[in-house]
Design an enzyme around this catalytic site. Structure first.
Site, mmCIF file in Angstrom:
data_model
loop_
_atom_site.group_PDB
_atom_site.id
_atom_site.type_symbol
_atom_site.label_atom_id
_atom_site.label_comp_id
_atom_site.label_asym_id
_atom_site.label_seq_id
_atom_site.Cartn_x
_atom_site.Cartn_y
_atom_site.Cartn_z
ATOM 1 N N THR A 57 -23.611 20.093 24.971
ATOM 2 C CA THR A 57 -22.519 19.846 24.028
ATOM 3 C C THR A 57 -22.129 18.376 24.028
ATOM 4 O O THR A 57 -21.859 17.784 22.967
ATOM 5 C CB THR A 57 -21.298 20.707 24.400
ATOM 6 O OG1 THR A 57 -21.661 22.086 24.321
ATOM 7 C CG2 THR A 57 -20.135 20.446 23.460
ATOM 8 N N HIS A 60 -24.520 16.463 21.930
ATOM 9 C CA HIS A 60 -24.209 16.601 20.502
ATOM 10 C C HIS A 60 -23.119 15.616 20.100
ATOM 11 O O HIS A 60 -23.204 14.974 19.045
ATOM 12 C CB HIS A 60 -23.739 18.029 20.195
ATOM 13 C CG HIS A 60 -24.825 19.058 20.249
ATOM 14 N ND1 HIS A 60 -25.944 19.014 19.444
ATOM 15 C CD2 HIS A 60 -24.953 20.176 21.009
ATOM 16 C CE1 HIS A 60 -26.713 20.050 19.710
ATOM 17 N NE2 HIS A 60 -26.143 20.764 20.662
ATOM 18 N N CYS A 116 -7.090 38.315 23.876
ATOM 19 C CA CYS A 116 -6.451 37.972 25.151
ATOM 20 C C CYS A 116 -5.636 39.146 25.685
ATOM 21 O O CYS A 116 -5.664 39.449 26.889
ATOM 22 C CB CYS A 116 -5.552 36.753 24.980
ATOM 23 S SG CYS A 116 -6.428 35.165 24.948
ATOM 24 N N ILE A 192 -29.201 25.334 31.580
ATOM 25 C CA ILE A 192 -28.635 26.680 31.710
ATOM 26 C C ILE A 192 -29.745 27.729 31.748
ATOM 27 O O ILE A 192 -29.674 28.694 32.518
ATOM 28 C CB ILE A 192 -27.632 26.966 30.574
ATOM 29 C CG1 ILE A 192 -26.455 26.002 30.665
ATOM 30 C CG2 ILE A 192 -27.130 28.412 30.642
ATOM 31 C CD1 ILE A 192 -25.447 26.135 29.542
ATOM 32 N N ARG A 217 -39.666 20.625 32.222
ATOM 33 C CA ARG A 217 -38.734 21.706 32.529
ATOM 34 C C ARG A 217 -39.443 23.000 32.890
ATOM 35 O O ARG A 217 -38.895 23.822 33.629
ATOM 36 C CB ARG A 217 -37.763 21.878 31.362
ATOM 37 C CG ARG A 217 -36.733 20.746 31.362
ATOM 38 C CD ARG A 217 -35.709 20.834 30.290
ATOM 39 N NE ARG A 217 -34.625 19.890 30.560
ATOM 40 C CZ ARG A 217 -33.724 19.513 29.664
ATOM 41 N NH1 ARG A 217 -33.776 20.001 28.432
ATOM 42 N NH2 ARG A 217 -32.771 18.655 29.983
ATOM 43 N N LEU A 279 -27.300 33.158 24.050
ATOM 44 C CA LEU A 279 -26.341 32.114 24.384
ATOM 45 C C LEU A 279 -26.507 30.899 23.481
ATOM 46 O O LEU A 279 -25.575 30.128 23.293
ATOM 47 C CB LEU A 279 -26.524 31.692 25.851
ATOM 48 C CG LEU A 279 -25.600 30.591 26.350
ATOM 49 C CD1 LEU A 279 -24.169 31.120 26.532
ATOM 50 C CD2 LEU A 279 -26.099 29.991 27.658
#
Length: 363
Positions: A57, A60, A116, A192, A217, A279
């Protein structure tokens, strides 16, 4: 009036400015500059950052792609993965004490929406993410709500503590399904995805297959415990999976790549009655053959966001403390904050695992 309490080690009332990595303009890059040290409000604490890691992120935001342009509003300090020491308590804090070593759940939730109220905090409709919607942690200090902080063992290295948040994504993705004694494919071996490989093995998967196009990787995937690695540049992924599974397919597919072709293959390779846990964040809509690859196969599809608060954090702690998951090999580069450009370039080229930045020297 807010009561400020400080450690004997460092009187934060005397520290007025700090170095921070600032997304200063709507465009490529970032700037390291002096900014004011934030002050904790009611229910918040001030943390001296010991280690902070670069996430996809953050890349980005650094590159200023279409997602970043639509979401964030410079100038502000970005970054959201970190660990550090509590050095100041705001009024009304109850659980933490000065000197606690903490990491942060980065989703700040409203406690008022329907999700929530059901205890589904990870899908709060009004979530704010630190370093995206609020001031972040690529800095010497950061302020966080007390309720978002997870206390770490004193002997946990700061670098490892800083990557528990992304590890939580991996744990949430893998454990969304029962992987015990099953075949698991991890599609996309970013940091991840690499952690997901190790988590799947620790959770009892019979065989873990790692799929990517990046040879660096894929080698890391082997280190993290992958039984099989497939370089989809040079192999027919679906044919290899058919051969490995006698044509039956994969029990649980964890999609971490976000690439349309890879996503399509994920739905093709999953077995009838299997799971696809997603994900990844594709940048545009992806075409899927729902009829043949989801409906007729009876596939369960789960979107994964964040971490279950705080169930996932407990699971992360258990994996690390037991030694069943070792993330040390994943931390391939540790750099001082001023070398942030080098760190971001490593991430952009995919020539790293996790890159950890140290605002205050070696930990």
């Amino acid at each position: 009036m807010m009561t400020k309490l400080v450690t004997a080690v460092e009187d934060t009332t005397k520290v007025k400015t700090m170095r921070a990595l600032v997304k200063e303009e709507r465009g490529f890059g970032a700037v390291l500059k002096e900014v004011a040290v934030p002050s904790p409000k009611r229910g918040e604490v001030l943390i001296r950052v010991e280690a902070t890691s670069i996430c996809g992120t953050d890349v980005h935001i650094y590159e200023w792609d279409a997602w970043a342009a639509s979401r964030v509003n410079p100038p502000y300090v970005f970054g959201h993965e970190f660990s550090g020491e509590v050095v100041e308590l705001g009024e009304g804090t109850k659980r933490l004490k000065l000197g606690d070593h903490v990491s942060a759940e980065t989703h700040i939730v409203c406690h008022q929406c329907k999700q929530c109220l059901r205890g589904q905090y990870h899908i709060c409709k009004n979530t704010k993410i630190i370093g995206v919607d609020t001031q972040g942690c690529f800095a010497e200090y950061v302020v966080m709500p007390e309720e978002n902080l997870w206390v770490n063992p004193d002997d946990m290295p700061a670098s490892i503590a800083s990557i528990q948040e992304p590890m939580g994504n991996a744990v949430h993705t893998v454990l969304a399904s029962d992987v015990s004694a099953k075949t698991v494919a991890v599609v996309g071996c970013g940091p991840i995805g690499l952690m997901a490989v190790s988590v799947a093995k620790a959770a009892g998967a019979a065989e873990v297959i790692a799929i990517d196009v990046n040879p660096y990787r894929l080698e890391l995937a082997k280190t993290m415990g992958a039984d099989v690695v497939i370089d989809s540049r040079h192999e027919d992924v679906l044919e290899r999976v058919r051969m490995m599974t006698d044509g039956d397919g994969i029990d649980v597919v964890c999609e971490m790549s976000g690439h349309p072709v890879a996503i399509g293959q994920a739905f093709e390779m999953v077995t009838a009655g299997g799971d696809v846990n997603i994900l990844s964040l594709p940048v545009k809509p992806v075409e899927i053959d729902l009829t043949n690859h989801v409906v007729f196969k009876g596939v369960r599809v789960q979107g994964i966001t964040g971490r279950k608060m705080y169930e996932t954090w407990s699971q992360v702690s258990a994996f690390l403390s037991s030694g069943k998951v070792d993330v040390k090999p994943l931390i391939t580069h540790t750099l001082p904050l001023e070398r942030f450009e080098e760190g971001f370039e490593l991430m952009r080229q995919g020539k790293c695992g996790k890159v950890v930045l140290q605002p205050r020297g070696t930990n």
